[in-house]
Design a protein around this motif. Structure first.
Motif, PDB file in Angstrom:
ATOM      1  N   PHE A 268       0.842  -1.199   0.000  1.00  0.00           N
ATOM      2  CA  PHE A 268       0.000   0.000   0.000  1.00  0.00           C
ATOM      3  C   PHE A 268       0.878   1.249   0.000  1.00  0.00           C
ATOM      4  O   PHE A 268       0.639   2.195  -0.757  1.00  0.00           O
ATOM      5  CB  PHE A 268      -0.914   0.010   1.220  1.00  0.00           C
ATOM      6  CG  PHE A 268      -1.680   1.302   1.380  1.00  0.00           C
ATOM      7  CD1 PHE A 268      -2.862   1.503   0.693  1.00  0.00           C
ATOM      8  CD2 PHE A 268      -1.194   2.314   2.192  1.00  0.00           C
ATOM      9  CE1 PHE A 268      -3.557   2.695   0.815  1.00  0.00           C
ATOM     10  CE2 PHE A 268      -1.885   3.508   2.325  1.00  0.00           C
ATOM     11  CZ  PHE A 268      -3.072   3.704   1.641  1.00  0.00           C
TER      12      PHE A 268
ATOM     13  N   ASN B 231       2.715   1.671  -3.350  1.00  0.00           N
ATOM     14  CA  ASN B 231       1.835   1.961  -4.482  1.00  0.00           C
ATOM     15  C   ASN B 231       1.127   3.311  -4.383  1.00  0.00           C
ATOM     16  O   ASN B 231       0.698   3.859  -5.397  1.00  0.00           O
ATOM     17  CB  ASN B 231       0.781   0.858  -4.629  1.00  0.00           C
ATOM     18  CG  ASN B 231       1.396  -0.474  -5.023  1.00  0.00           C
ATOM     19  OD1 ASN B 231       2.428  -0.518  -5.679  1.00  0.00           O
ATOM     20  ND2 ASN B 231       0.762  -1.561  -4.600  1.00  0.00           N
ATOM     21  N   ASN B 232       0.995   3.849  -3.160  1.00  0.00           N
ATOM     22  CA  ASN B 232       0.159   5.032  -2.985  1.00  0.00           C
ATOM     23  C   ASN B 232       0.878   6.284  -2.491  1.00  0.00           C
ATOM     24  O   ASN B 232       0.366   7.390  -2.679  1.00  0.00           O
ATOM     25  CB  ASN B 232      -0.989   4.728  -2.012  1.00  0.00           C
ATOM     26  CG  ASN B 232      -1.970   3.728  -2.560  1.00  0.00           C
ATOM     27  OD1 ASN B 232      -2.889   4.074  -3.290  1.00  0.00           O
ATOM     28  ND2 ASN B 232      -1.765   2.470  -2.199  1.00  0.00           N
TER      29      ASN B 232
ATOM     30  N   ALA C 165      -1.825   8.771   4.118  1.00  0.00           N
ATOM     31  CA  ALA C 165      -2.825   8.830   3.054  1.00  0.00           C
ATOM     32  C   ALA C 165      -4.196   8.948   3.702  1.00  0.00           C
ATOM     33  O   ALA C 165      -4.364   8.673   4.898  1.00  0.00           O
ATOM     34  CB  ALA C 165      -2.755   7.571   2.184  1.00  0.00           C
TER      35      ALA C 165
ATOM     36  N   GLY D  63      -6.818   6.090   0.167  1.00  0.00           N
ATOM     37  CA  GLY D  63      -5.483   5.679  -0.226  1.00  0.00           C
ATOM     38  C   GLY D  63      -4.718   6.739  -0.980  1.00  0.00           C
ATOM     39  O   GLY D  63      -3.753   6.437  -1.677  1.00  0.00           O
ATOM     40  N   GLU D  64      -5.139   8.003  -0.838  1.00  0.00           N
ATOM     41  CA  GLU D  64      -4.494   9.086  -1.567  1.00  0.00           C
ATOM     42  C   GLU D  64      -3.700   9.980  -0.607  1.00  0.00           C
ATOM     43  O   GLU D  64      -4.188  10.314   0.478  1.00  0.00           O
ATOM     44  CB  GLU D  64      -5.547   9.955  -2.271  1.00  0.00           C
ATOM     45  CG  GLU D  64      -6.444   9.181  -3.219  1.00  0.00           C
ATOM     46  CD  GLU D  64      -7.677   9.985  -3.616  1.00  0.00           C
ATOM     47  OE1 GLU D  64      -8.129   9.830  -4.766  1.00  0.00           O
ATOM     48  OE2 GLU D  64      -8.179  10.760  -2.770  1.00  0.00           O
TER      49      GLU D  64
END
Length: 511
Positions: free
Chosen positions: A23, A26-27, A40, A44-45
């Motif tokens: 996670f 990737n984020n 995040a 997930g941002e």
């Protein structure tokens, strides 16, 4: 990250730990400088989350890149590679070690990390090295009124301990690699900027679309103690800045009063300078408040305020030495000695030295660093290989011109800037991005230094005037309450530029 590391140490739940790890990878990647953000949202941002931070009051709304997070993530790559017997994370591990290495101080220890000022995690274009709006009692933070700032060039025990632990555990070591500097990239032609400030404005009979009288009344209300605050508002105000004096704000207020022809009394002049000079440290640099760490950003603000008020800073020789020591081997400058270079702080350092009739220790290396920030589209990024945006275009062009060089292919840079203007009159900070208030100032100023105006100057004047609020101040958003003296500086100075009523040399050194 702590949770991921804790889980990864147990082989029985390695897959759960790996999901945390994946996670993050990737984020939370930092899009410009590498490494990873610290948080995040629920989607997930990595985003600025002011509402949640306001109500919870437990963290800054702005993500930040911590050195100890890069170190812990490096350790996670070692654990996953061990259990999975995989080599796919080798390049990631090397990148993370390089990230940690970037924040190793010349005189020992590790800096806290890297943040960005009023710019988003997806487009971190303004690298002023403070973590903004941190909660009260954050270790190492200082407070200007109701707002907390954590200087990220501090060295904290947590950062040192985790970095040392990780490096010992992983049997890793940090190595400073010599950076190749291509001096052939230095622009060849002499700067066309006339470095003469006998006249600040040209005293034209201009018809500004903004209301100067109303703005003057607003500015007068920002006066506070020895200097000026960011706003005329009293604390507490939640997330809004109050009128507690700040050196950054003093520079902009003094600058605005000067171009509007307002006389600053001797009493006010002495008060402003005394308050700013009290922030000088033994190293010659200046902090935001007395007793705090020196930084290039605040030192620039004090030097140029004194310059406008026709005064020299105390201990000028030591002040020059402080800034010169902030030049790195790559030729650029960081916010403090040993802090990673970027074109923003390089610009502020060069301007501060220039105002004291001094230069970087290596002018050629500095020129080469800035030239290396130019991209194939003829714009400039905040560091070499970073995407072009208007903030960095102005900082790079300004630095080259003040150091006596005309930017390479500047005609193409002008075209790049002009294509960023929107139908509304403002500017995107880069092609196909959102319209940006602060990015617009940098685009207008960059064009002005190169002898040009926006394609639609009248539309731009109207767009700026729409940012004036009912109380006379200015806001980043149209039809919104006024923000800070920074927004006022942007609209006033840009309006004068669009009338060709401001000496370009003033634009170059006062920013």
């Amino acid at each position: 990250l702590y949770k991921a590391y804790e889980i990864l140490q147990d082989p029985g739940v390695i897959e759960k730990g790996k999901s945390y790890f994946d996670f993050i990878v990737n984020n939370l990647k930092h899009p410009l400088t590498g490494g990873f953000w610290n948080k995040a949202n629920y989607k997930g941002e990595a985003r600025v989350e002011p509402v949640e931070s306001y109500y919870n009051n437990d963290e800054s709304p702005f993500p930040v890149k911590y050195t100890h997070d890069q170190a812990l993530l490096f350790l996670c790559t070692q654990l996953i590679s061990k259990y999975h017997k995989a080599t796919e994370y080798k390049s990631l591990a090397e990148e993370l070690l390089c990230q940690v290495d970037k924040f190793k101080s010349k005189d020992g220890g590790m800096f806290i990390g890297q943040g960005n000022w009023f710019s988003t995690p997806t487009d971190p274009t303004v690298p002023l090295i403070r973590h903004f709006m941190v909660p009260h009692h954050t270790p190492g933070a200082f407070y200007a009124g109701n707002t907390g700032y954590l200087p990220l060039h501090e060295k904290q025990a947590k950062t040192q301990a985790i970095t040392l632990w990780v490096l010992n555990t992983a049997n890793a070591r940090l190595v400073n690699e010599d950076k190749d500097i291509n001096l052939d990239m230095i622009p060849k032609h002499k700067s066309e900027l006339k470095q003469n400030l006998d006249t600040i404005t040209y005293h034209k009979d201009v018809k500004l679309k903004i209301d100067e009288k109303s703005y003057l009344n607003w500015l007068d209300k920002t006066k506070s103690g020895a200097g000026f605050g960011l706003t005329p508002y009293k604390s507490p105000l939640g997330f809004r800045s109050d009128k507690s004096p700040q050196n950054f704000s003093a520079l902009h207020v003094v600058s605005d009063l000067t171009i509007m022809g307002e006389k600053i009394s001797n009493e006010d002049r002495e008060s402003i300078l005394r308050g700013m000079f009290d922030c000088q440290n033994e190293d010659g640099g200046f902090a935001e408040q007395p007793g705090h760490l020196s930084e290039v950003f605040t030192t620039y603000c004090v030097i140029l305020t004194a310059y406008i008020l026709k005064s020299k800073v105390p201990n000028e020789k030591k002040c020059i030495e402080f800034i010169q020591k902030c030049q790195n081997d790559d030729g650029g400058f960081g916010n403090s000695e040993g802090y990673p270079s970027d074109v923003w702080h390089t610009n502020l350092a060069v301007l501060g030295l220039h105002a004291m009739n001094a230069t970087p220790l290596s002018i050629d290396k500095c020129l080469a660093f800035v030239a290396a920030c130019q991209n194939d589209d003829f714009g400039y990024g905040v560091t070499p290989n970073a995407p072009s945006e208007t903030f960095s275009v102005f900082r790079a062009i300004d630095t080259l011109l003040v150091l006596g060089k005309q930017p390479t292919k500047y005609e193409e840079t002008i075209k790049w800037l002009k294509q960023c203007q929107t139908e509304n009159g403002g500017f995107r900070y880069k092609p196909n991005a959102n319209e940006s208030f602060v990015g617009s100032y940098h685009a207008i100023a960059a064009l002005y230094l190169l002898g040009e105006l926006p394609l639609n100057a009248e539309k731009c004047k109207e767009w700026l005037s729409k940012h004036q609020s009912k109380d006379g101040g200015f806001s980043r958003a149209i039809n919104a309450p006024s923000d800070t003296t920074d927004e006022g500086f942007i609209c006033l100075q840009a309006s004068y530029m669009l009338e060709r009523n401001l000496n370009p040399y003033w634009v170059a050194i006062i920013t």
